[in-house]
Design a protein around this motif. Sequence first.
Motif, PDB file in Angstrom:
ATOM      1  N   LEU A 164     -13.923  -9.572   2.472  1.00  0.00           N
ATOM      2  CA  LEU A 164     -12.850 -10.254   3.044  1.00  0.00           C
ATOM      3  C   LEU A 164     -11.553  -9.830   1.952  1.00  0.00           C
ATOM      4  O   LEU A 164     -10.352  -9.604   2.598  1.00  0.00           O
ATOM      5  CB  LEU A 164     -13.073 -11.826   2.998  1.00  0.00           C
ATOM      6  N   ALA A 165     -11.617 -10.040   0.644  1.00  0.00           N
ATOM      7  CA  ALA A 165     -10.880  -9.895  -0.262  1.00  0.00           C
ATOM      8  C   ALA A 165     -10.373  -8.282  -0.120  1.00  0.00           C
ATOM      9  O   ALA A 165      -8.800  -8.077  -0.120  1.00  0.00           O
ATOM     10  CB  ALA A 165     -11.155  -9.982  -1.690  1.00  0.00           C
ATOM     11  N   ALA A 166     -11.179  -7.456   0.058  1.00  0.00           N
ATOM     12  CA  ALA A 166     -10.694  -6.046   0.054  1.00  0.00           C
ATOM     13  C   ALA A 166     -10.090  -5.667   1.432  1.00  0.00           C
ATOM     14  O   ALA A 166      -8.872  -5.186   1.478  1.00  0.00           O
ATOM     15  CB  ALA A 166     -11.687  -5.145  -0.080  1.00  0.00           C
ATOM     16  N   ALA A 167     -10.365  -6.342   2.412  1.00  0.00           N
ATOM     17  CA  ALA A 167      -9.819  -6.166   3.829  1.00  0.00           C
ATOM     18  C   ALA A 167      -8.214  -6.814   3.871  1.00  0.00           C
ATOM     19  O   ALA A 167      -7.402  -6.246   4.337  1.00  0.00           O
ATOM     20  CB  ALA A 167     -10.553  -6.847   4.905  1.00  0.00           C
ATOM     21  N   THR A 168      -8.255  -8.069   2.915  1.00  0.00           N
ATOM     22  CA  THR A 168      -6.996  -8.456   3.052  1.00  0.00           C
ATOM     23  C   THR A 168      -5.827  -7.761   2.262  1.00  0.00           C
ATOM     24  O   THR A 168      -5.000  -7.572   2.514  1.00  0.00           O
ATOM     25  CB  THR A 168      -6.940 -10.085   2.330  1.00  0.00           C
ATOM     26  N   LEU A 169      -6.321  -7.210   1.223  1.00  0.00           N
ATOM     27  CA  LEU A 169      -5.350  -6.320   0.557  1.00  0.00           C
ATOM     28  C   LEU A 169      -5.270  -4.879   1.323  1.00  0.00           C
ATOM     29  O   LEU A 169      -4.079  -4.526   1.432  1.00  0.00           O
ATOM     30  CB  LEU A 169      -6.202  -5.966  -0.836  1.00  0.00           C
ATOM     31  N   LEU A 170      -6.026  -4.676   2.231  1.00  0.00           N
ATOM     32  CA  LEU A 170      -5.993  -3.161   2.729  1.00  0.00           C
ATOM     33  C   LEU A 170      -5.369  -3.293   4.165  1.00  0.00           C
ATOM     34  O   LEU A 170      -5.130  -2.263   4.665  1.00  0.00           O
ATOM     35  CB  LEU A 170      -7.453  -2.332   2.814  1.00  0.00           C
ATOM     36  N   GLU A 171      -5.219  -4.372   4.525  1.00  0.00           N
ATOM     37  CA  GLU A 171      -4.787  -4.622   6.198  1.00  0.00           C
ATOM     38  C   GLU A 171      -3.379  -3.805   6.112  1.00  0.00           C
ATOM     39  O   GLU A 171      -2.500  -4.144   5.354  1.00  0.00           O
ATOM     40  CB  GLU A 171      -4.437  -5.802   6.530  1.00  0.00           C
ATOM     41  N   GLY A 172      -3.255  -2.924   7.049  1.00  0.00           N
ATOM     42  CA  GLY A 172      -2.196  -2.362   7.406  1.00  0.00           C
ATOM     43  C   GLY A 172      -1.897  -1.201   6.410  1.00  0.00           C
ATOM     44  O   GLY A 172      -0.720  -0.497   6.243  1.00  0.00           O
ATOM     45  N   LYS A 173      -2.679  -0.787   5.401  1.00  0.00           N
ATOM     46  CA  LYS A 173      -2.457   0.244   4.334  1.00  0.00           C
ATOM     47  C   LYS A 173      -3.412   1.270   4.841  1.00  0.00           C
ATOM     48  O   LYS A 173      -4.386   1.068   5.466  1.00  0.00           O
ATOM     49  CB  LYS A 173      -2.775  -0.211   3.018  1.00  0.00           C
ATOM     50  N   THR A 174      -3.245   2.452   4.023  1.00  0.00           N
ATOM     51  CA  THR A 174      -4.087   3.410   4.275  1.00  0.00           C
ATOM     52  C   THR A 174      -4.857   4.130   2.917  1.00  0.00           C
ATOM     53  O   THR A 174      -3.723   4.053   1.924  1.00  0.00           O
ATOM     54  CB  THR A 174      -3.521   4.717   4.919  1.00  0.00           C
ATOM     55  N   ILE A 175      -5.937   4.442   2.780  1.00  0.00           N
ATOM     56  CA  ILE A 175      -6.357   4.959   1.585  1.00  0.00           C
ATOM     57  C   ILE A 175      -5.832   6.289   1.121  1.00  0.00           C
ATOM     58  O   ILE A 175      -5.366   7.128   2.047  1.00  0.00           O
ATOM     59  CB  ILE A 175      -7.986   4.887   1.354  1.00  0.00           C
ATOM     60  N   ALA A 176      -5.524   6.489  -0.057  1.00  0.00           N
ATOM     61  CA  ALA A 176      -4.851   7.800  -0.610  1.00  0.00           C
ATOM     62  C   ALA A 176      -5.668   9.021   0.006  1.00  0.00           C
ATOM     63  O   ALA A 176      -6.932   9.147   0.129  1.00  0.00           O
ATOM     64  CB  ALA A 176      -4.903   7.914  -1.998  1.00  0.00           C
ATOM     65  N   PRO A 202     -13.643  -6.300  -6.439  1.00  0.00           N
ATOM     66  CA  PRO A 202     -13.234  -5.645  -4.912  1.00  0.00           C
ATOM     67  C   PRO A 202     -11.934  -5.375  -4.833  1.00  0.00           C
ATOM     68  O   PRO A 202     -11.394  -4.498  -4.172  1.00  0.00           O
ATOM     69  CB  PRO A 202     -13.756  -6.719  -3.760  1.00  0.00           C
ATOM     70  N   LEU A 203     -11.097  -6.327  -5.425  1.00  0.00           N
ATOM     71  CA  LEU A 203      -9.459  -6.056  -5.241  1.00  0.00           C
ATOM     72  C   LEU A 203      -9.201  -5.036  -6.076  1.00  0.00           C
ATOM     73  O   LEU A 203      -8.362  -4.135  -5.210  1.00  0.00           O
ATOM     74  CB  LEU A 203      -8.900  -7.363  -5.488  1.00  0.00           C
ATOM     75  N   THR A 204      -9.585  -4.789  -7.099  1.00  0.00           N
ATOM     76  CA  THR A 204      -9.167  -3.597  -7.887  1.00  0.00           C
ATOM     77  C   THR A 204      -9.645  -2.377  -7.225  1.00  0.00           C
ATOM     78  O   THR A 204      -8.915  -1.236  -7.423  1.00  0.00           O
ATOM     79  CB  THR A 204      -9.546  -3.735  -9.326  1.00  0.00           C
ATOM     80  N   VAL A 205     -10.964  -2.411  -6.665  1.00  0.00           N
ATOM     81  CA  VAL A 205     -11.329  -1.220  -6.030  1.00  0.00           C
ATOM     82  C   VAL A 205     -10.644  -0.697  -4.889  1.00  0.00           C
ATOM     83  O   VAL A 205     -10.231   0.525  -4.675  1.00  0.00           O
ATOM     84  CB  VAL A 205     -12.882  -1.387  -5.543  1.00  0.00           C
ATOM     85  N   ALA A 206     -10.206  -2.004  -4.083  1.00  0.00           N
ATOM     86  CA  ALA A 206      -9.548  -1.604  -2.897  1.00  0.00           C
ATOM     87  C   ALA A 206      -8.169  -0.904  -3.266  1.00  0.00           C
ATOM     88  O   ALA A 206      -7.494  -0.049  -2.701  1.00  0.00           O
ATOM     89  CB  ALA A 206      -9.431  -2.888  -2.011  1.00  0.00           C
ATOM     90  N   ALA A 207      -7.485  -1.590  -4.390  1.00  0.00           N
ATOM     91  CA  ALA A 207      -5.907  -1.102  -4.571  1.00  0.00           C
ATOM     92  C   ALA A 207      -6.006   0.106  -5.126  1.00  0.00           C
ATOM     93  O   ALA A 207      -5.145   1.315  -5.032  1.00  0.00           O
ATOM     94  CB  ALA A 207      -5.590  -2.190  -6.023  1.00  0.00           C
ATOM     95  N   SER A 208      -7.365   0.604  -5.989  1.00  0.00           N
ATOM     96  CA  SER A 208      -7.490   2.121  -6.483  1.00  0.00           C
ATOM     97  C   SER A 208      -7.491   2.994  -5.406  1.00  0.00           C
ATOM     98  O   SER A 208      -7.009   4.100  -5.513  1.00  0.00           O
ATOM     99  CB  SER A 208      -8.689   2.140  -7.415  1.00  0.00           C
ATOM    100  N   ALA A 209      -8.143   2.498  -4.290  1.00  0.00           N
ATOM    101  CA  ALA A 209      -8.421   3.571  -3.084  1.00  0.00           C
ATOM    102  C   ALA A 209      -7.107   3.672  -2.477  1.00  0.00           C
ATOM    103  O   ALA A 209      -6.886   4.858  -2.010  1.00  0.00           O
ATOM    104  CB  ALA A 209      -9.430   2.777  -2.214  1.00  0.00           C
ATOM    105  N   VAL A 210      -5.896   2.808  -2.465  1.00  0.00           N
ATOM    106  CA  VAL A 210      -5.025   2.965  -1.859  1.00  0.00           C
ATOM    107  C   VAL A 210      -4.000   3.928  -2.693  1.00  0.00           C
ATOM    108  O   VAL A 210      -3.358   5.002  -2.142  1.00  0.00           O
ATOM    109  CB  VAL A 210      -4.153   1.713  -1.784  1.00  0.00           C
ATOM    110  N   THR A 211      -4.226   4.113  -4.071  1.00  0.00           N
ATOM    111  CA  THR A 211      -3.193   4.964  -4.860  1.00  0.00           C
ATOM    112  C   THR A 211      -3.974   6.260  -5.116  1.00  0.00           C
ATOM    113  O   THR A 211      -3.524   7.174  -5.642  1.00  0.00           O
ATOM    114  CB  THR A 211      -2.835   4.253  -6.023  1.00  0.00           C
ATOM    115  N   GLY A 212      -5.352   6.323  -5.252  1.00  0.00           N
ATOM    116  CA  GLY A 212      -5.852   7.178  -5.694  1.00  0.00           C
ATOM    117  C   GLY A 212      -6.250   7.193  -7.357  1.00  0.00           C
ATOM    118  O   GLY A 212      -6.908   8.184  -7.748  1.00  0.00           O
TER     119      GLY A 212
END
Length: 427
Positions: free
Chosen positions: A311-323, A403-413
């Motif tokens: 849920l935490a990861a999805a909330t951060l990733l909603e509307g975004k795309t991973i790098a 999970p929040l840090t992992v999700a954020a890292s997936a967005v930026t690479g």
Amino acid sequence: MGFTMSEKIMAMASANDGINVHADDIIWVRISKAMMDDVLGPRLEIDDILTDLNASIWDKDRVVIISDHYTPPANVNQADIVKFTRDWANTHQVDHYYEFAGPCHQVMVEKGHVLPGEIIVGTDSHTCTYGALAALGTGVGSTEMAGVLATGITWMKVPRTIKAQWHGDLNAMVMAKDISLKTISVLGHAGATYKTIEYCGETIDSLIMDERLCLSNMAVEAGAKAGLIRYDAITAAYLEKFGVTETFEHINPDEDANYETVLSFDAQELVPQVACPHEVDNVKAVSDVSHVAIHQAYIGSCTGGRYNDLLAAATLLEGKTIAKGIRLLVSPASKEVYDRCLKEGILTILADAGATILASSCGACLGIHSGTLASGEVCISTTNRNFLGRMGSKSSEVYLASPLTVAASAVTGYITDPNAISGGIND
Ligand SMILES: CC(C)[C@H](C(=O)O)[C@@H](O)C(=O)O
Ligand code: SF4
């Protein structure tokens, strides 16, 4: 002098029927549940020892067998191990057998096999997870397990206790994983060897059960025998769905209990943490390693693949795309977590952001299938171990984070503090 949680739980289970026990005593205890996984379960010496002793299982209802590491099998060897485990459960009439249900520790708690005050042994080091439900769970080897299966008892030394108290409210984007990494960085990876860590304080009191489970799960990464959290209304509410009405305040620690060490932390000072290769206690603030480029981001396991994690990861990733070029793999911590996240659209949000949703399994967590790292690759992961070669090649690197840090890292690479990503859960 009062008693710690370990002393109280072990006194209740002691062969001397509840007489006082103290840290360092060596005692016989009755085992409430015995859990075996597919790696160190029946397929090893256990079967031979029971046959040699001409012994049968002391109480089949107290035995749980879970095939999780090798499911779904990646090769014939793994398939044969799962088949052996399944057949063994069948032959020995162990009804509590699970397969494709997810990593064992999440299955144990969500199927109601863990109750406060119980002593539970498992052929897996993260059996300490059950401490979140105020149960003294601990890992044992296969030979020890064979003895437990034959007799229902084992000997244990009563652990000394380290009290880790956390005060204050957590900052935005900080999770239990960060509490765990910070605590382990202070204790060191062997700092709690054969001891219990009792997590307490108002920060811990306010954690939901999914977060508490993450905290207790990682206790063994400081060497701990158990990672206990006191029984309270959150524990009671979690157990309600299994029809448990009994209360367990009597196993909570006394005010004047005898602690070996007392550590005190201020939650307000805690920022997102990351354990750098190749030790869990090699911990830094995420913002200090933000230059590190990643190839894979992994959200899963009995540490960081629960409903709240996804849920935490999805909330951060909603509307975004991973790098571009980054793999984000998500393995829900159980079939139940998978189904709930599917129903609530959480998996769709993650998939839309570019995640690949995997079966609920141990696979990638210990590098045996479904996400194994290639030579030279870097992964940021919600799991609990970053040892050399843990997730694949010996020249790969694993960073552990929330999970929040992992999700954020997936967005930026790059390894990224979730506070640096706009649209986060507290926006
Ligand atoms: C393979 C198994 C016995 C092992 C453990 O004991 O923890 C595994 O689950 C792990 O996380 O390393
Ligand atoms: S998910 Fe990882 S840590 Fe948990 S039991 Fe499986 S391999 Fe071990």
